[in-house]
Design an enzyme around this catalytic site. Sequence first.
Site, PDB file in Angstrom:
ATOM      1  N   GLU A 105     -11.981   1.181  -3.006  1.00 45.62           N
ATOM      2  CA  GLU A 105     -12.533   0.696  -4.252  1.00 45.62           C
ATOM      3  C   GLU A 105     -12.565  -0.819  -4.295  1.00 45.62           C
ATOM      4  OE1 GLU A 105     -11.148   4.553  -6.774  1.00 45.62           O
ATOM      5  OE2 GLU A 105     -10.016   2.716  -6.944  1.00 45.62           O
ATOM      6  N   CYS A 125      -1.985   2.931   1.591  1.00 45.22           N
ATOM      7  CA  CYS A 125      -1.030   1.862   1.866  1.00 45.22           C
ATOM      8  C   CYS A 125       0.266   2.486   2.342  1.00 45.22           C
ATOM      9  CB  CYS A 125      -0.765   1.030   0.613  1.00 45.22           C
ATOM     10  SG  CYS A 125       0.447  -0.286   0.881  1.00 45.22           S
ATOM     11  N   CYS A 129       5.397   1.616  -2.831  1.00 43.21           N
ATOM     12  CA  CYS A 129       6.057   1.129  -4.050  1.00 43.21           C
ATOM     13  C   CYS A 129       6.004   2.239  -5.103  1.00 43.21           C
ATOM     14  CB  CYS A 129       5.358  -0.127  -4.566  1.00 43.21           C
ATOM     15  SG  CYS A 129       5.328  -1.448  -3.346  1.00 43.21           S
ATOM     16  N   GLY A 186      -4.222  -1.204  -0.635  1.00 46.56           N
ATOM     17  CA  GLY A 186      -3.670  -1.649   0.637  1.00 46.56           C
ATOM     18  C   GLY A 186      -2.818  -2.896   0.566  1.00 46.56           C
ATOM     19  N   CYS A 360      -4.745  -2.504 -11.719  1.00 49.57           N
ATOM     20  CA  CYS A 360      -3.807  -2.558 -10.598  1.00 49.57           C
ATOM     21  C   CYS A 360      -3.022  -1.264 -10.493  1.00 49.57           C
ATOM     22  CB  CYS A 360      -2.784  -3.663 -10.806  1.00 49.57           C
ATOM     23  SG  CYS A 360      -3.504  -5.250 -11.098  1.00 49.57           S
TER      24      CYS A 360
HETATM   25  N1  SAH Z   1      -0.307  -4.577  -1.616  1.00 41.36           N
HETATM   26  C1  SAH Z   1      -0.491  -5.806  -2.267  1.00 41.36           C
HETATM   27  C2  SAH Z   1      -1.823  -5.930  -2.976  1.00 41.36           C
HETATM   28  C3  SAH Z   1      -2.373  -4.734  -3.686  1.00 41.36           C
HETATM   29  S1  SAH Z   1      -1.562  -4.252  -5.159  1.00 41.36           S
HETATM   30  C4  SAH Z   1       0.662  -6.073  -3.222  1.00 41.36           C
HETATM   31  O1  SAH Z   1       1.441  -5.167  -3.474  1.00 41.36           O
HETATM   32  O2  SAH Z   1       0.797  -7.209  -3.665  1.00 41.36           O
HETATM   33  C5  SAH Z   1      -2.038  -5.534  -6.291  1.00 41.36           C
HETATM   34  C6  SAH Z   1      -1.026  -5.770  -7.400  1.00 41.36           C
HETATM   35  O3  SAH Z   1      -0.989  -4.644  -8.290  1.00 41.36           O
HETATM   36  C7  SAH Z   1       0.401  -5.958  -6.887  1.00 41.36           C
HETATM   37  O4  SAH Z   1       1.020  -7.049  -7.539  1.00 41.36           O
HETATM   38  C8  SAH Z   1       1.034  -4.658  -7.289  1.00 41.36           C
HETATM   39  O5  SAH Z   1       2.422  -4.744  -7.371  1.00 41.36           O
HETATM   40  C9  SAH Z   1       0.370  -4.384  -8.606  1.00 41.36           C
HETATM   41  N2  SAH Z   1       0.524  -3.016  -9.090  1.00 41.36           N
HETATM   42  C10 SAH Z   1       0.627  -1.891  -8.357  1.00 41.36           C
HETATM   43  N3  SAH Z   1       0.768  -0.808  -9.170  1.00 41.36           N
HETATM   44  C11 SAH Z   1       0.758  -1.284 -10.437  1.00 41.36           C
HETATM   45  C12 SAH Z   1       0.843  -0.653 -11.716  1.00 41.36           C
HETATM   46  N4  SAH Z   1       0.966   0.646 -11.845  1.00 41.36           N
HETATM   47  N5  SAH Z   1       0.787  -1.458 -12.816  1.00 41.36           N
HETATM   48  C13 SAH Z   1       0.651  -2.810 -12.707  1.00 41.36           C
HETATM   49  N6  SAH Z   1       0.538  -3.438 -11.522  1.00 41.36           N
HETATM   50  C14 SAH Z   1       0.605  -2.697 -10.401  1.00 41.36           C
HETATM   51 FE1  SF4 Z   2       1.022  -0.952  -1.239  1.00 45.94          FE
HETATM   52 FE2  SF4 Z   2       0.817  -3.033  -2.925  1.00 45.94          FE
HETATM   53 FE3  SF4 Z   2       0.785  -0.496  -3.845  1.00 45.94          FE
HETATM   54 FE4  SF4 Z   2       3.045  -1.524  -2.884  1.00 45.94          FE
HETATM   55  S1  SF4 Z   2       1.913  -2.217  -4.713  1.00 45.94           S
HETATM   56  S2  SF4 Z   2       2.215   0.506  -2.411  1.00 45.94           S
HETATM   57  S3  SF4 Z   2       2.286  -2.792  -1.228  1.00 45.94           S
HETATM   58  S4  SF4 Z   2      -0.738  -1.448  -2.551  1.00 45.94           S
END
Ligand code: SAH
Ligand code: SF4
Length: 376
Positions: A105, A125, A129, A186, A360
């Site tokens: 996406e 990914c 997390c 990713g 996000c």
């Molecule tokens: N993998 C990288 C980039 C992609 S995620 C990273 O983790 O930084 C982009 C951002 O979205 C990151 O800061 C991540 O922590 C955040 N993110 C992931 N899941 C989320 C959620 N459920 N609510 C708010 N932010 C989130």
């Molecule tokens: Fe991967 Fe970023 Fe999601 Fe963590 S927050 S699982 S590093 S995409």
Amino acid sequence: MAQHLSEIKIENELLQDLLGLTRAGLTDTVRNLGAPEIHAKTLFRRIYKDLSINPWSEPTLPLRLVAVMQDKFAVRLPQIKVAHRSAYDQSMKFLVGLGDGREVEAVLMPEKARLTLCLSSQVGCAQGCVFCHTGRMGLVRQLSVAEIVGQVMLAEHWLREHPEWLESTRLAPGTRISNIVFMGMGEPLDNVEAVIDALSILTDPYGLALGMAHISVSTAGHLVGIDRLYDAHPKARLALSVHSPDESKRSRIMPINRRWPLTDVIGRLRERIGESGPPVMMQYTMIAGVNDSDADASALAALTVGLNAKINLIPLNNVEPSRLSAPPPERIQAFRDVLHQAGIRVMVRYSKGQDIAAACGQLVAFAKKPSAAELG
Ligand code: SAH
Ligand code: SF4
């Protein structure tokens, strides 16, 4: 005799993709074809500035080069399978179909004076997390340079074909993408070599000519990738996903912390770029009862010492079936105030495109979530 469809497909697959070659790579290709290197600049400009998928249709190119190019090369863009428009803030979410049928996406987000594209670097990914939807998929595969850059190109093509969308925003007609964030699916630094080449292409003055300061690579804290990225692009802008200043808590919500603890990552950033280097954006997703206390805010403030840091506070977007939720607005405000009083530049950012699951951590369940606001 009529050619069978599958033969045409195989022939098409044998064509070499020009998309994804840096200008240096394209220069080698042109030289290997026995043509003067200067033509690589023309081809590069035709692909990235003029958005041409037949970049060799250019009168200044030697006919012999044009003939070989037509025969052996292609500019293959990924496809937009579905385009969803958010009724809430006009952002557009594209479901992007890749050559092997996989999907990622990309999200186009209009703001006051800029047009930002959030793009993906992997299918899924590996980092897992706990609050992130993409993480639950595991890593399916890496994206190629062509697939990363291709997301920008297809968004540019879409913009050109949908001038009415720009009209519906506050942006001027003809606006092109001004900012890129690697915040889609990713972990970009798990695919760092492809991201490095993509940055070379996106910032090339003969192409899209984006400033390095307008591209943000978001990482969960991949230490080896950070080193590699700054070796290749010392002016790269990182967004570091912090999410907790406490090592053991962070390890629980972000497994990558067990491999590369936050202290090591921050230490490396201080060594490599310090206070005078490019700014570091610290992303902090706020989760009620997990990382939202005043003590967390003070510890987060301490992390910024020795860095040119800004902090973005992002209230958690719900990711079913997790029971984690965002703190109430008053808690977010109080947390922000602690940072503000410590003299730190801090913003509370609400994710864009919440109604189209473009926010996000929600990038994945797209195809199963139809929206009435489908544009096609
Ligand atoms: N993998 C990288 C980039 C992609 S995620 C990273 O983790 O930084 C982009 C951002 O979205 C990151 O800061 C991540 O922590 C955040 N993110 C992931 N899941 C989320 C959620 N459920 N609510 C708010 N932010 C989130
Ligand atoms: Fe991967 Fe970023 Fe999601 Fe963590 S927050 S699982 S590093 S995409």
